[in-house]
Design a protein around this motif. Structure first.
Motif, mmCIF file in Angstrom:
data_model
loop_
_atom_site.group_PDB
_atom_site.id
_atom_site.type_symbol
_atom_site.label_atom_id
_atom_site.label_comp_id
_atom_site.label_asym_id
_atom_site.label_seq_id
_atom_site.Cartn_x
_atom_site.Cartn_y
_atom_site.Cartn_z
ATOM 1 N N CYS A 26 -5.165 -14.215 14.649
ATOM 2 C CA CYS A 26 -3.809 -14.287 15.419
ATOM 3 C C CYS A 26 -3.763 -15.140 16.549
ATOM 4 O O CYS A 26 -4.648 -15.315 17.208
ATOM 5 C CB CYS A 26 -3.516 -12.885 15.917
ATOM 6 S SG CYS A 26 -1.861 -12.757 16.700
ATOM 7 N N GLU A 28 -1.637 -15.443 18.971
ATOM 8 C CA GLU A 28 -1.197 -14.746 20.390
ATOM 9 C C GLU A 28 -2.347 -14.864 21.301
ATOM 10 O O GLU A 28 -3.495 -14.529 20.886
ATOM 11 C CB GLU A 28 -0.514 -13.281 20.144
ATOM 12 C CG GLU A 28 -0.258 -12.849 21.442
ATOM 13 C CD GLU A 28 1.044 -13.446 21.871
ATOM 14 O OE1 GLU A 28 1.193 -13.207 23.020
ATOM 15 O OE2 GLU A 28 1.947 -13.807 21.050
ATOM 16 N N CYS A 31 -5.536 -12.067 21.693
ATOM 17 C CA CYS A 31 -5.590 -11.378 20.490
ATOM 18 C C CYS A 31 -6.617 -11.832 19.357
ATOM 19 O O CYS A 31 -6.598 -13.079 19.178
ATOM 20 C CB CYS A 31 -4.077 -11.284 19.636
ATOM 21 S SG CYS A 31 -4.235 -10.185 18.294
ATOM 22 N N TYR A 58 0.693 -14.931 13.177
ATOM 23 C CA TYR A 58 0.363 -13.820 14.131
ATOM 24 C C TYR A 58 0.123 -12.523 13.407
ATOM 25 O O TYR A 58 0.882 -12.342 12.336
ATOM 26 C CB TYR A 58 1.695 -13.756 15.033
ATOM 27 C CG TYR A 58 2.101 -14.896 15.774
ATOM 28 C CD1 TYR A 58 1.447 -14.955 17.082
ATOM 29 C CD2 TYR A 58 2.614 -15.844 15.575
ATOM 30 C CE1 TYR A 58 1.516 -16.047 17.996
ATOM 31 C CE2 TYR A 58 2.952 -17.025 16.275
ATOM 32 C CZ TYR A 58 2.319 -17.130 17.412
ATOM 33 O OH TYR A 58 2.516 -18.469 18.257
ATOM 34 N N GLN A 61 1.236 -6.834 15.080
ATOM 35 C CA GLN A 61 1.345 -6.319 16.549
ATOM 36 C C GLN A 61 2.149 -7.549 17.210
ATOM 37 O O GLN A 61 3.172 -7.132 18.341
ATOM 38 C CB GLN A 61 0.181 -6.114 17.166
ATOM 39 C CG GLN A 61 0.594 -5.330 18.599
ATOM 40 C CD GLN A 61 -0.994 -4.961 19.072
ATOM 41 O OE1 GLN A 61 -2.002 -5.218 18.684
ATOM 42 N NE2 GLN A 61 -0.774 -4.359 20.392
ATOM 43 N N HIS A 62 2.154 -8.756 16.817
ATOM 44 C CA HIS A 62 2.884 -9.735 17.612
ATOM 45 C C HIS A 62 3.995 -10.534 16.884
ATOM 46 O O HIS A 62 4.439 -11.536 17.330
ATOM 47 C CB HIS A 62 1.780 -10.842 17.950
ATOM 48 C CG HIS A 62 0.824 -10.474 18.938
ATOM 49 N ND1 HIS A 62 -0.533 -9.999 18.639
ATOM 50 C CD2 HIS A 62 0.976 -9.756 20.306
ATOM 51 C CE1 HIS A 62 -1.189 -9.278 19.778
ATOM 52 N NE2 HIS A 62 -0.240 -9.082 20.892
ATOM 53 N N CYS A 69 7.552 -14.658 16.681
ATOM 54 C CA CYS A 69 6.656 -14.142 17.762
ATOM 55 C C CYS A 69 7.266 -14.091 19.291
ATOM 56 O O CYS A 69 8.796 -14.042 19.142
ATOM 57 C CB CYS A 69 5.660 -15.509 18.030
ATOM 58 S SG CYS A 69 6.568 -17.018 18.498
ATOM 59 N N THR A 70 6.755 -13.646 20.005
ATOM 60 C CA THR A 70 7.264 -13.206 21.327
ATOM 61 C C THR A 70 8.065 -14.271 21.859
ATOM 62 O O THR A 70 9.211 -14.194 22.302
ATOM 63 C CB THR A 70 6.240 -12.911 22.480
ATOM 64 O OG1 THR A 70 5.392 -11.935 22.066
ATOM 65 C CG2 THR A 70 6.762 -12.494 23.534
#
Length: 118
Positions: A26, A28, A31, A58, A61-62, A69-70
């Motif tokens: 990932c 992130e 991570c 990712y 969870q991301h 993504c975030t």
């Protein structure tokens, strides 16, 4: 093009291997989840990046919402939750449904109560 293995060029010019047979971690920061570089882990809709996402890879969870993504997801202030009320147009029939399916923007009065047609 098959999706098991291929090469893409990122917007910064970096060439990387991609595809569901390419093992990766990932992207992130911090991570270490093991993933592959298949479409299921792609931020956006097009390998390499597009107007929907950066093209990074990712873990589940991301990635949020529409596989973003975030950094690429809409600001949390813009995210609307479906209200689920019986008169909500998000869950009703008609042209309004497709506009409200991802979040409720049904008309409400000054107290926040859902306005009904009748």
């Amino acid at each position: 093009m098959g999706y098991a293995y291929y090469e893409i060029t990122r917007p910064n010019g970096e060439k990387i291997e991609a595809g569901y047979e390419v093992e990766a971690v990932c992207e992130e920061k911090g991570c270490e989840a093991e993933i592959d570089r298949g479409l299921a882990y792609l931020c956006g809709k097009t390998p390499g990046g597009d107007e929907h996402g950066c093209g990074g890879y990712y873990c589940g969870q991301h990635l949020y919402g529409d596989n973003q993504c975030t950094r690429c997801q809409p600001a949390l202030d813009d995210v609307r939750e479906p209200c689920g009320e019986s008169h909500c147009r998000c869950y009703g029939e008609g042209a309004e449904h497709y506009e409200c399916a991802c979040g409720c923007d049904c008309p409400r009065d000054s107290d926040g109560e859902l306005l009904t047609d009748g």
